[in-house]
Design a protein around this motif. Structure first.
Motif, PDB file in Angstrom:
ATOM      1  N   ILE A  52      49.005 -26.172  55.223  1.00  0.00           N
ATOM      2  CA  ILE A  52      48.663 -25.751  53.686  1.00  0.00           C
ATOM      3  C   ILE A  52      47.825 -24.384  53.193  1.00  0.00           C
ATOM      4  O   ILE A  52      46.973 -24.085  53.910  1.00  0.00           O
ATOM      5  CB  ILE A  52      48.097 -27.024  52.934  1.00  0.00           C
ATOM      6  N   GLN A  53      48.695 -23.877  52.367  1.00  0.00           N
ATOM      7  CA  GLN A  53      48.366 -22.295  52.065  1.00  0.00           C
ATOM      8  C   GLN A  53      47.605 -22.348  50.585  1.00  0.00           C
ATOM      9  O   GLN A  53      48.283 -22.937  49.777  1.00  0.00           O
ATOM     10  CB  GLN A  53      49.136 -21.178  52.228  1.00  0.00           C
ATOM     11  N   ASP A  54      46.523 -21.702  50.298  1.00  0.00           N
ATOM     12  CA  ASP A  54      45.934 -21.379  48.813  1.00  0.00           C
ATOM     13  C   ASP A  54      46.783 -20.101  48.415  1.00  0.00           C
ATOM     14  O   ASP A  54      46.390 -18.996  48.989  1.00  0.00           O
ATOM     15  CB  ASP A  54      44.646 -21.344  48.920  1.00  0.00           C
ATOM     16  N   LEU A  55      47.971 -20.358  47.734  1.00  0.00           N
ATOM     17  CA  LEU A  55      48.523 -19.036  46.924  1.00  0.00           C
ATOM     18  C   LEU A  55      47.733 -18.231  46.205  1.00  0.00           C
ATOM     19  O   LEU A  55      47.767 -16.995  46.140  1.00  0.00           O
ATOM     20  CB  LEU A  55      50.037 -19.334  46.427  1.00  0.00           C
ATOM     21  N   THR A  56      46.986 -18.981  45.460  1.00  0.00           N
ATOM     22  CA  THR A  56      46.029 -18.164  44.547  1.00  0.00           C
ATOM     23  C   THR A  56      44.967 -17.283  45.230  1.00  0.00           C
ATOM     24  O   THR A  56      44.924 -15.966  44.821  1.00  0.00           O
ATOM     25  CB  THR A  56      45.135 -19.051  43.570  1.00  0.00           C
ATOM     26  N   ALA A  57      44.465 -17.861  46.265  1.00  0.00           N
ATOM     27  CA  ALA A  57      43.276 -17.062  47.044  1.00  0.00           C
ATOM     28  C   ALA A  57      43.614 -16.466  48.246  1.00  0.00           C
ATOM     29  O   ALA A  57      43.062 -15.670  48.916  1.00  0.00           O
ATOM     30  CB  ALA A  57      42.030 -18.050  47.024  1.00  0.00           C
ATOM     31  N   THR A 108      43.861 -20.241  53.927  1.00  0.00           N
ATOM     32  CA  THR A 108      44.468 -21.124  54.500  1.00  0.00           C
ATOM     33  C   THR A 108      43.892 -22.185  54.286  1.00  0.00           C
ATOM     34  O   THR A 108      42.484 -22.240  54.200  1.00  0.00           O
ATOM     35  CB  THR A 108      44.677 -21.179  56.123  1.00  0.00           C
ATOM     36  N   LEU A 109      44.492 -23.699  53.662  1.00  0.00           N
ATOM     37  CA  LEU A 109      43.508 -24.638  53.437  1.00  0.00           C
ATOM     38  C   LEU A 109      43.605 -25.728  54.235  1.00  0.00           C
ATOM     39  O   LEU A 109      42.739 -26.492  54.634  1.00  0.00           O
ATOM     40  CB  LEU A 109      44.271 -25.453  52.054  1.00  0.00           C
ATOM     41  N   TYR A 110      44.874 -25.741  55.241  1.00  0.00           N
ATOM     42  CA  TYR A 110      44.808 -26.673  56.496  1.00  0.00           C
ATOM     43  C   TYR A 110      45.973 -26.430  57.392  1.00  0.00           C
ATOM     44  O   TYR A 110      46.786 -25.626  56.977  1.00  0.00           O
ATOM     45  CB  TYR A 110      45.154 -28.020  56.212  1.00  0.00           C
ATOM     46  N   GLY A 111      45.374 -26.330  58.799  1.00  0.00           N
ATOM     47  CA  GLY A 111      46.266 -26.090  59.788  1.00  0.00           C
ATOM     48  C   GLY A 111      46.515 -24.557  60.097  1.00  0.00           C
ATOM     49  O   GLY A 111      45.683 -23.708  59.708  1.00  0.00           O
ATOM     50  N   PRO A 112      47.669 -24.428  60.797  1.00  0.00           N
ATOM     51  CA  PRO A 112      48.671 -25.449  61.271  1.00  0.00           C
ATOM     52  C   PRO A 112      48.035 -26.351  62.057  1.00  0.00           C
ATOM     53  O   PRO A 112      47.390 -26.142  63.216  1.00  0.00           O
ATOM     54  CB  PRO A 112      49.936 -24.670  61.680  1.00  0.00           C
ATOM     55  N   GLY A 113      48.383 -27.845  61.592  1.00  0.00           N
ATOM     56  CA  GLY A 113      47.966 -28.849  62.527  1.00  0.00           C
ATOM     57  C   GLY A 113      48.970 -29.644  62.857  1.00  0.00           C
ATOM     58  O   GLY A 113      50.109 -29.969  62.198  1.00  0.00           O
ATOM     59  N   THR A 114      48.993 -30.532  64.017  1.00  0.00           N
ATOM     60  CA  THR A 114      50.120 -31.316  64.681  1.00  0.00           C
ATOM     61  C   THR A 114      49.615 -32.620  64.578  1.00  0.00           C
ATOM     62  O   THR A 114      48.205 -32.901  65.004  1.00  0.00           O
ATOM     63  CB  THR A 114      50.684 -30.807  65.853  1.00  0.00           C
ATOM     64  N   ASN A 115      50.328 -33.756  64.504  1.00  0.00           N
ATOM     65  CA  ASN A 115      50.018 -34.970  64.659  1.00  0.00           C
ATOM     66  C   ASN A 115      51.132 -35.873  65.205  1.00  0.00           C
ATOM     67  O   ASN A 115      52.274 -35.928  64.754  1.00  0.00           O
ATOM     68  CB  ASN A 115      49.551 -35.473  63.321  1.00  0.00           C
ATOM     69  N   SER A 116      50.895 -36.849  66.190  1.00  0.00           N
ATOM     70  CA  SER A 116      51.878 -37.828  66.483  1.00  0.00           C
ATOM     71  C   SER A 116      51.898 -38.947  65.824  1.00  0.00           C
ATOM     72  O   SER A 116      53.020 -39.829  66.047  1.00  0.00           O
ATOM     73  CB  SER A 116      51.794 -37.833  68.235  1.00  0.00           C
TER      74      SER A 116
END
Length: 334
Positions: free
Chosen positions: A253-258, A261-269
């Motif tokens: 998840i990216q913050d396009l305004t600022a 990066t807001l989250y990750g990249p992260g992986t999850n099973s």
């Protein structure tokens, strides 16, 4: 006319009688001559009246009857009506071999199949001919897409009389390429004569299918809200629209305004939540047709009003194996 001639001949005679009476009768001088004349005239009129009663009034000045005789109306006889004849109905000759389509028992037109699928097509037909179908009758492929159908298949092991129905089946295989396919079939009698359906028994009946492309994984994703799972989490709704089960996710998840990066990249099973209010840990798989949710932290405080973008990659095997699909969706942080 006769009455006129009688009157004219009688007047001189009357005058003579009057003269004689005036001269010869004694005491004639005492007789009123005017009365005698009047009596004579009365006699003449009486005679005339009597004759008119017998022969009708005297003719007019032209010698013709003043009252014209009306000719009786001529009544034309009514024409004799001509007899009408109703033609006798022409006898309809029923051909020996003819069929009628009743219904598709299986595989309606346009049915979907995957490449290589084996299926059985069954038609319900009616014998509308005058001959009985026996074991000597066959189902035959005539043209179109054969789809591995036998060229000749025995129609029945028994008998099918006039106006009786029969379910006719053939085994087919869906072609290996995506697209539409249509095969045409007819019947054949023991003498080798091919016939079909319709009024003349010349129309073929058919099987029509659609072969789908090879199965693929796919999904849709949409932003739902923040703070539904835990404070500072963004939650997304995901639906599996493909043909495979997803078991693994990569979230970014990216913050396009600022431009951060807001989250990750992260992986999850075990990335999947059963509802938008669930929190990790979640479900480990999402089957075809199922709807699940994914939640990820976007920091504290939440960047309200910022434009952001989620990049989500789902794979059919843990660790990012198998077939993978990646989708993005942009949203505004509430």
């Amino acid at each position: 006319m006769k009455s006129t001639r009688i009157l004219y001949s009688f007047l001189p005679l009357a005058a003579l009688v009057i003269g004689s009476l005036a001269c010869n009768l004694p005491g004639s001088e005492a007789v009123d001559s005017d009365a005698a004349v009047q009596a004579t005239i009365n006699a003449v009129e009486t005679e005339r009246a009597l004759r008119e009663g017998e022969e009708g009034p005297p003719p007019g000045p032209g010698g013709e009857d003043p009252t014209p005789t009306q000719e009786p109306a001529v009544v034309e006889p009514s024409p004799t009506p001509k007899p009408t004849f109703t033609p006798l109905p022409t006898a309809t000759v029923i051909p020996c071999d003819r069929a009628a389509f009743v219904t598709d028992v299986t595989v309606p037109d346009g049915s979907d199949y995957s490449p290589g699928d084996v299926f059985t097509k069954t038609w319900r037909l009616k014998n509308t001919g005058s001959c009985t179908w026996t074991s000597g009758y066959d189902l035959v492929f005539v043209n179109g897409d054969q789809m591995d159908a036998s060229a000749v298949t025995q129609l029945t092991s028994g008998t099918v009389g006039t106006n009786q129905t029969l379910d006719v089946s053939v085994q087919l295989t869906a072609p290996g390429s995506e697209g539409g396919y249509k095969g045409y079939f007819k019947l054949r009698n023991p003498q080798g004569v091919i016939f079909g359906i319709g009024a003349t028994g010349s129309v073929a009946f058919w099987v029509e299918i659609e072969v789908l492309g090879p199965p693929e994984p796919d999904f849709t994703v949409n932003f739902t809200n923040t703070g539904l799972c835990l404070p500072h989490y963004a939650t997304f709704k995901v639906k599996n629209t493909g043909d495979f089960t997803f078991e693994w996710a990569r979230i970014f998840i990216q913050d396009l305004t600022a431009s951060t990066t807001l989250y990750g990249p992260g992986t999850n099973s075990v990335p999947f939540l059963a509802s938008s209010s669930d929190c990790p840990p979640g479900a480990s798989a999402m089957d075809p047709g199922q709807t699940r949710y994914i939640a990820a932290s976007i920091g504290s405080p939440v960047p309200s009003g910022h434009n952001a973008r989620l990049t989500l990659k789902l794979c059919t095997q843990d660790g990012g194996g198998g077939q993978c699909v990646e989708k993005t969706t942009e949203f505004t942080v509430p």
